[in-house]
Design an enzyme around this catalytic site. Structure first.
Site, mmCIF file in Angstrom:
data_model
loop_
_atom_site.group_PDB
_atom_site.id
_atom_site.type_symbol
_atom_site.label_atom_id
_atom_site.label_comp_id
_atom_site.label_asym_id
_atom_site.label_seq_id
_atom_site.Cartn_x
_atom_site.Cartn_y
_atom_site.Cartn_z
ATOM 1 N N ARG A 112 0.747 -1.051 -0.016
ATOM 2 C CA ARG A 112 -0.124 0.022 -0.217
ATOM 3 C C ARG A 112 0.742 1.190 -0.058
ATOM 4 N NH1 ARG A 112 -2.950 3.363 -1.455
ATOM 5 N NH2 ARG A 112 -4.257 1.664 -1.975
ATOM 6 N N TYR A 113 2.167 1.161 0.667
ATOM 7 C CA TYR A 113 2.867 2.290 0.769
ATOM 8 C C TYR A 113 4.178 2.280 0.068
ATOM 9 C CZ TYR A 113 -0.153 2.877 4.888
ATOM 10 O OH TYR A 113 -1.231 3.152 5.874
ATOM 11 N N ARG A 116 7.250 0.282 2.511
ATOM 12 C CA ARG A 116 7.097 -1.088 3.186
ATOM 13 C C ARG A 116 6.150 -1.673 2.389
ATOM 14 N NH1 ARG A 116 4.676 3.427 4.993
ATOM 15 N NH2 ARG A 116 3.101 3.580 6.558
ATOM 16 N N CYS A 125 -3.081 -19.066 12.490
ATOM 17 C CA CYS A 125 -2.737 -18.394 13.965
ATOM 18 C C CYS A 125 -2.948 -19.397 15.027
ATOM 19 C CB CYS A 125 -3.868 -17.382 13.892
ATOM 20 S SG CYS A 125 -3.835 -16.019 12.717
ATOM 21 N N CYS A 129 -9.214 -14.944 16.027
ATOM 22 C CA CYS A 129 -10.207 -13.870 16.664
ATOM 23 C C CYS A 129 -11.594 -13.655 15.949
ATOM 24 C CB CYS A 129 -9.406 -12.413 16.451
ATOM 25 S SG CYS A 129 -7.741 -12.450 16.936
ATOM 26 N N CYS A 132 -11.501 -10.855 13.389
ATOM 27 C CA CYS A 132 -10.497 -10.583 12.428
ATOM 28 C C CYS A 132 -10.616 -10.062 11.034
ATOM 29 C CB CYS A 132 -9.664 -12.254 12.018
ATOM 30 S SG CYS A 132 -8.356 -11.891 11.006
ATOM 31 N N ARG A 134 -9.141 -10.447 8.488
ATOM 32 C CA ARG A 134 -8.500 -11.281 7.537
ATOM 33 C C ARG A 134 -9.425 -12.717 7.733
ATOM 34 N NH1 ARG A 134 -2.683 -9.861 7.968
ATOM 35 N NH2 ARG A 134 -2.553 -7.991 6.927
ATOM 36 N N ASP A 293 -11.900 -3.049 11.912
ATOM 37 C CA ASP A 293 -12.548 -3.062 10.175
ATOM 38 C C ASP A 293 -13.789 -3.841 10.103
ATOM 39 O OD1 ASP A 293 -9.791 -1.996 9.426
ATOM 40 O OD2 ASP A 293 -8.900 -3.865 10.091
ATOM 41 N N ASP A 330 -8.117 1.840 9.391
ATOM 42 C CA ASP A 330 -7.524 1.430 8.019
ATOM 43 C C ASP A 330 -8.589 1.846 7.124
ATOM 44 O OD1 ASP A 330 -5.649 0.155 6.318
ATOM 45 O OD2 ASP A 330 -5.187 -1.223 8.091
ATOM 46 N N LYS A 337 -3.719 3.807 6.453
ATOM 47 C CA LYS A 337 -4.248 4.007 8.014
ATOM 48 C C LYS A 337 -4.243 5.608 8.021
ATOM 49 C CE LYS A 337 -2.319 -0.262 9.623
ATOM 50 N NZ LYS A 337 -1.890 -0.617 8.332
HETATM 51 C C1 PLP Z 1 -0.934 -1.445 8.053
HETATM 52 C C2 PLP Z 1 -0.133 -1.908 7.123
HETATM 53 C C3 PLP Z 1 1.226 -1.291 6.837
HETATM 54 C C4 PLP Z 1 2.004 -0.909 8.141
HETATM 55 O O1 PLP Z 1 1.577 0.443 8.319
HETATM 56 P P1 PLP Z 1 2.302 1.400 9.405
HETATM 57 O O2 PLP Z 1 1.647 2.811 9.612
HETATM 58 O O3 PLP Z 1 3.587 1.481 9.219
HETATM 59 O O4 PLP Z 1 2.327 0.502 10.934
HETATM 60 C C5 PLP Z 1 1.780 -1.383 5.579
HETATM 61 N N1 PLP Z 1 1.195 -2.116 4.624
HETATM 62 C C6 PLP Z 1 -0.058 -2.410 4.742
HETATM 63 C C7 PLP Z 1 -0.662 -2.673 3.375
HETATM 64 C C8 PLP Z 1 -0.838 -2.173 5.923
HETATM 65 O O5 PLP Z 1 -2.067 -2.452 5.735
HETATM 66 S S1 SF4 Z 2 -6.641 -10.863 14.099
HETATM 67 FE FE1 SF4 Z 2 -6.559 -12.594 12.359
HETATM 68 S S2 SF4 Z 2 -4.700 -12.824 11.532
HETATM 69 FE FE2 SF4 Z 2 -4.457 -11.457 13.784
HETATM 70 S S3 SF4 Z 2 -4.141 -13.158 15.265
HETATM 71 FE FE3 SF4 Z 2 -6.341 -12.627 15.069
HETATM 72 S S4 SF4 Z 2 -7.292 -14.137 13.624
HETATM 73 FE FE4 SF4 Z 2 -4.886 -14.205 13.396
#
Ligand code: PLP
Ligand code: SF4
Length: 365
Positions: A112-113, A116, A125, A129, A132, A134, A293, A330, A337
């Site tokens: 996204r960025y 990174r 996991c 959760c 979650c 995902r 989310d 997010d 974010k």
């Molecule tokens: C959350 C996230 C990050 C990390 O973001 P930081 O603000 O640096 O903690 C990097 N890439 C993606 C796709 C994310 O969702």
């Molecule tokens: S939030 Fe989702 S990815 Fe993170 S520990 Fe919980 S179940 Fe696993």
């Protein structure tokens, strides 16, 4: 073949000895509706709905967390016990709420960025959760990135010299075998422009027995390695979890705290204060408090942003500044974010609010 190291469940199997079997039961991770019923975490009335939920979303309650649940609706139980309300879908919920899939140039990478990228080596996991983001993807038999896909993902990282930080997430990267993890670390070490590696994990508190010397050796790197620990309630910090954290910190790995604001779990000033103080006292710096989310079937955990801002404001000044995370959203659709406040400055009127809520002129500042 990539592998996940054998679960503690398997290690404790000793069918011929009654007391060994009892030990195995004590170490067991609860996974099926039958397990939940047997352990008293759900009622027989709930079985049909929980079975439907389980067909859709993974469940795992490791023994450390099971031992912390005093009541199914307490802050630990709510996070991990499947519930009929997960079958309720709200119109604003999305199977891929932050567009991870749309932002994936090759399997296992999300970008996204500019500087990174995420690398997701598996989708397993230590627990699942109920909130979650995902949840449509994670699970015990899902998403182990095979050798070819890993090659392609690492190749993509090598080819993108602007990527300085790789965030290992998933799933939980510390569920990999030490061997697989050390392979990944070694290959990241071989990419000159990757200066920083971040690992997102619940393992130190949810499966502290995995934090072995072998696992820590696998994390050895000359890059800056950070661990972001996911924890949502002060009670998650047990003796075993604390010991695991200490061994990680002793290896020179700084630890950040990541939490999700959750109805019934930490949606009070006292619960957040206890959680963030628990982190600071263990040398874990609260980094982000995430707005939930909108993943499918998670509405029961939703706390409105206005309430979240008021909760954060209630800590300001009263609790050490070390314990103040950034409250972030997010942005749905994968736009990144954004901090949600609370805000203290109004530049238009030239006024600023102090921690006790009094307004002052900014003056010449
Ligand atoms: C959350 C996230 C990050 C990390 O973001 P930081 O603000 O640096 O903690 C990097 N890439 C993606 C796709 C994310 O969702
Ligand atoms: S939030 Fe989702 S990815 Fe993170 S520990 Fe919980 S179940 Fe696993």
């Amino acid at each position: 073949m990539p592998e996940i190291s054998s679960s503690p469940d398997a290690r404790h199997e000793a069918p011929s000895q009654t007391h060994a079997r009892k030990a195995a039961r004590a170490q067991r991770t609860l996974r099926t509706p039958g397990d939940l019923l047997e352990s008293g975490l759900i009622d027989r009335d709930a079985l049909a709905d929980v079975t439907r939920v389980s067909q859709r979303y993974a469940t795992a309650i490791p023994d450390v967390f099971r031992a912390l649940i005093e009541h199914p609706d307490d802050p630990i139980g709510l996070q991990v016990i499947p519930h009929a309300d997960e079958l309720i879908l709200s119109p604003d919920e999305d199977a891929d709420p932050i567009a991870d899939d749309a932002l994936s140039p090759v399997p296992g990478i999300v970008r996204r960025y500019a500087d990174r990228a995420l690398l997701k080596p598996l989708l397993v996991c230590p627990l699942y959760c109920r909130f979650c983001f995902r949840r449509e993807h994670v699970g015990p038999d899902g998403g182990l990135l095979g050798d070819d896909d890993l090659d392609r993902a690492l190749g993509w990282l090598s080819d993108h010299a602007e990527i300085r930080e790789v965030i290992l997430t998933g799933g939980d990267p510390l569920m990999l075998s030490p061997r697989r993890l050390s392979t990944i670390m070694a290959r990241l070490n071989a990419i000159p422009h990757v200066t920083t590696i971040r690992i997102h994990s619940r393992v130190p508190l949810a499966a502290p027995e995995r934090v072995s010397g072998e696992l820590l050796d696998a994390l050895e790197t000359d890059r800056a390695l950070w661990l972001a620990l996911h924890a949502n309630h002060a009670r998650e910090f047990t003796q075993a979890g604390d010991a695991a954290l200490r061994t990680i910190i002793r290896r020179g790995i700084p630890v950040l705290g990541q939490s999700v604001l959750l109805r019934g779990v930490n949606d009070s000033s006292a619960a957040l204060e206890d959680l963030f103080r628990a982190m600071v006292e263990r040398r874990v710096k609260p980094y982000y408090l995430h707005q939930l989310d909108r993943a499918p079937g998670t509405a029961r955990f939703h706390v409105p942003i206005e309430e979240g801002r008021a909760l954060l404001a209630s800590l300001r000044g009263r609790v050490t500044g070390l314990a103040w995370p950034t409250y972030v959203l997010d942005i749905p659709g994968g736009h990144g974010k954004a901090p949600l406040g609370p805000d203290y400055v109004d530049l238009d009127s030239g006024m600023i609010i102090d921690p006790s809520g009094q307004t002052h002129a900014l003056g010449a500042a």
